[in-house]
Design an enzyme around this catalytic site. Structure first.
Site, PDB file in Angstrom:
ATOM      1  N   THR A 186       0.825  -1.210   0.000  1.00 54.30           N
ATOM      2  CA  THR A 186       0.000   0.000   0.000  1.00 54.30           C
ATOM      3  C   THR A 186       0.862   1.264   0.000  1.00 54.30           C
ATOM      4  OG1 THR A 186      -0.113  -0.034   2.419  1.00 54.30           O
ATOM      5  CG2 THR A 186      -1.923  -1.099   1.224  1.00 54.30           C
ATOM      6  N   ASP A 325       1.035  -3.475  18.530  1.00 54.13           N
ATOM      7  CA  ASP A 325       0.928  -2.948  17.164  1.00 54.13           C
ATOM      8  C   ASP A 325       1.450  -1.512  17.101  1.00 54.13           C
ATOM      9  OD1 ASP A 325       0.364  -2.674  14.456  1.00 54.13           O
ATOM     10  OD2 ASP A 325      -1.780  -2.356  14.745  1.00 54.13           O
TER      11      ASP A 325
HETATM   12 CA    CA Z   1      -0.136  -3.267  12.194  1.00 56.08          CA
END
Ligand code: CA
Length: 701
Positions: A186, A325
């Site tokens: 992306t 994350d």
């Molecule tokens: Ca991630």
């Protein structure tokens, strides 16, 4: 196999040739064929916007001042173009020689006459639509790279494609990933010394991160640098990987490990170094990934690479032992600044973890790090060790903890910008928090994760036997967002503007003392860079997530923003009445294009069909909805985002639901095909759940 549409190109080219003959060689626009290493490495781009972050320093500071605080109130639409797309647009428009190059959903590339808004060509790499479900955060693309007459794009399914900039036809393409794994691209490619650099994403699905360099002319791979170690039994690719393996435990390689290079890259012409930001661990929960702990190099790190062979020159890890994350893939800006009387070559990053970092980019030494948003997982960054000092909220071995920021980040991919005149960095900041716990039932699903659900491999969740640790000091209205002006030398706020929602657009700042940003509520706004006073705004219909760019044509300054709501969370939520197809808006002083009329779409009706199911079946449907549908679709009745809320789908859609879900009737739109993963009975129960939610919602109105 790739398709493209051919538009009246001869006319457009004639127009461009006339335009360049009017200009002197020295000051005229640069033909795309002349965009070479020397050109890209200049730090004074303003007339053109030739690379993702404007210049090698990625500062997104346009030296143009033709639009400024004194005349910005006269800024008006010059043209806009409906891109005919319906998913998120995250790309920054590049402009060279009066032509705009923009990427959109499904990695499509548009070439547009930047003066008139006429589409010159559209290149569609024909991404297989079933790849969409391997993308964590919509089928987006953040931009292209330009070099010597070619346009480069990374496709969602992992190809790097070189397109002829004049004709819009593909010149070469190469597969950059193992197609059996859930890799996606992306991010925007970057150019360094005749090479195209490209990374990838997928750390939510169990992959191993790396960045690759390809010969820009031929597409031949020159080097590949992994960011986390692989299986030691297979031998390490480098001593860096061997050393990194000492910071891991267990059998991390079986889960991929993560550390994907899905956004930030910068090529530093002064030091001949490439900087990359790396992503989170895969799976998220370190207790599963590396059960005896460890920093897990090089997750959530900034790495400096030697362009000759990709070897790691230095590293700085923002989040050792990531389990949240907390990617460090966010935009990296290079500059030289005076700190305590000394001129330093620095790089700056505001990663998800909530600290703003200033590093010496010659060696990776930490100069300073301070919180730029609400942070409860660490008290501060220790200047001796360079590591964050964790609080009892950080780890969740004993509790389910409310942690800030969360996986959405204190700042995400939306680029920040650095204005050399004000000395401020403008950051699209978020205040976020979420409950993190250890999911006791997690087992690694690998690619087969898609068989049992949405394919995410996290390991975090909620531990039912552990208490919930709440944070009494957390701000009340999370998640929320702001535009923050940050002094990187003092490491403190200069001013901020509060936003309604957390996911707003990236930033452009200019020598006209302006800051431009789009909002999730559908406005494109100009602020005074000194004090944050709003000077101008324009309604663009849908929420904005991308960043604007600025350029000059015939001595007139233009500002463009590509609008297309979507991206992470944007698929399932929205902050405007409607979401309209993707559209580029271009503004100039005294622009005379008529205002875009956004049709009021008919009010959506909650679906009203009889529910023929038991409470137990509805309950099963609810669970299946969570596992298979909720990645993209909002909770039924909550309103939806770029992807429909199924409680508002028409009776016709509901009558075809089995063909849609099992047979792939709407696969061309990106709706996955679930045959072999869901049974007819499963689909009936999911539908019963949706219909019962719609009925409840109707009753509550
Ligand atoms: Ca991630």
């Amino acid at each position: 196999m790739a398709k493209y549409v051919y538009f009246p190109l001869v006319l457009a080219l004639t127009l461009l040739q006339c335009q360049s003959s009017d200009q002197s060689e020295e000051t005229g626009p640069v033909a795309l064929a002349e965009v070479d290493d020397e050109f890209l490495q200049r730090d004074d781009h303003g007339e053109e916007w030739p690379s993702y972050g404007l210049n090698s320093y990625e500062d997104r500071f346009s030296p143009l001042h033709e639009i400024n605080i004194n005349n910005v109130s006269d800024l008006n639409l010059a043209w806009s173009l409906d891109l005919g797309t319906k998913r998120g647009i995250e790309a920054t428009p590049l402009v060279v020689n009066g032509v705009m190059y923009l990427s959109g959903p499904w990695s499509k590339v548009f070439a547009i006459n930047a003066r008139t808004g006429t589409l010159l060509w559209l290149y569609d790499p024909a991404v297989p639509r079933d790849h969409g479900e391997k993308a964590c955060c919509d089928v987006v693309n953040r931009g292209v790279a330009l070099y010597k007459g070619r346009v480069y794009v990374g496709t969602l399914d992992g190809r790097l494609v070189a397109i002829n900039a004049t004709t819009g036809t593909m010149e070469w393409e190469t597969m950059t990933v193992d197609s059996t794994r859930a890799y996606t691209i992306t991010g925007a490619p970057r150019i360094a010394n005749g090479m195209v650099l490209i990374g990838n994403g997928g750390a939510e699905y169990g992959v191993r991160g790396y960045v690759s360099a390809y010969d820009a002319g031929t597409g031949e791979q020159i080097w590949r640098t992994y960011t986390v170690p692989g299986n030691p039994a297979e031998g390490f690719e480098s001593t860096a990987m061997e050393k990194a393996a000492d910071t891991w435990s267990g059998s991390w390689w079986e889960y991929g490990g993560g550390g994907t290079v899905w956004d930030a890259m910068a090529f530093d012409p002064d030091l001949n170094l490439i900087y990359i930001g790396t992503g989170n661990g895969s799976p998220w929960d370190r207790n599963y990934r590396s059960p005896e702990g460890g920093d897990n190099l090089y997750l959530s790190s900034i790495l400096a690479l030697n362009p000759a062979d990709g070897s790691i020159e230095w590293h700085y890890q923002t989040t050792p032992g990531d389990t949240w994350d907390f990617t460090a893939t966010q935009h990296i800006i290079l500059t030289d600044m005076e700190i305590e009387g000394q001129e330093r070559k620095v790089l700056m990053q505001a990663p998800k973890n909530g600290f703003f970092y200033v590093l010496d980019r010659t060696n990776g030494e930490l100069i300073s790090a301070e919180k730029f948003t609400y942070v409860n997982w660490a008290t501060h960054v220790d200047m001796e060790t360079g590591k964050p000092v964790e609080t009892p909220f950080a780890r969740f071995e004993e509790v389910n903890a409310m942690i800030s920021p969360n996986y959405d980040g204190g700042h995400n991919w939306q680029p920040m910008a650095y204005n050399k005149n004000t000395g401020l960095v403008y950051i699209p900041v978020r205040e976020t928090g979420a409950v993190y716990g250890h999911d006791p039932n997690w087992t690694y699903q690998g690619e087969s994760g898609f068989a049992s659900g949405n394919g995410w491999n996290l390991g975090t969740g909620f531990h039912p036997e552990r208490p919930l640790k709440e944070d009494p000091n957390a701000p009340e209205n999370m998640p929320t967002g702001k535009l923050l002006a940050w002094d990187p030398v003092k490491q403190e706020e200069a001013w901020h503007v509060s936003h309604t929602a957390h996911s707003n657009g990236g930033i452009l700042t200019t020598a006209g003392n302006l800051v431009f940003q789009g909002t999730s509520t559908g406005y494109f706004v100009a602020y005074d860079a000194t004090n944050g006073i709003k000077l101008w705004e324009y309604f663009v219909g849908s929420g904005v997530i991308a960043a604007p760019s600025a350029y000059l044509i015939d001595n007139e300054m233009y500002v463009s923003i590509a609008v297309g709501w979507g991206g992470a969370k944007g698929t399932s939520s929205k902050y405007t009445e409607h979401i309209y197809p993707g559209r580029v808006f271009t503004f100039k002083i005294g622009g005379t294009a008529p205002e875009v009329v956004f049709e009021d779409l008919p009010e959506k009706q909650l679906v009203s069909l009889p529910v023929d199911a038991t409470e137990e079946q509805i309950q099963q449907g609810s669970q299946l909805f969570t596992n298979y549908c909720a990645m993209c679709h909002s909770s039924p009745g909550s309103g939806g985002g770029a992807i429909p809320d199924l409680a508002y789908s028409t009776p016709e859609i509901h009558q075809s639901i089995k063909q849609i879900v099992l047979e792939g009737l709407l696969l061309p739109l990106g709706m996955p095909k679930f045959k072999g993963r869901l049974t007819e009975e499963n689909v009936e129960n999911i539908q019963a759940f949706i219909l019962s939610q719609a009925a409840q919602k109707r009753a509550s109105i």
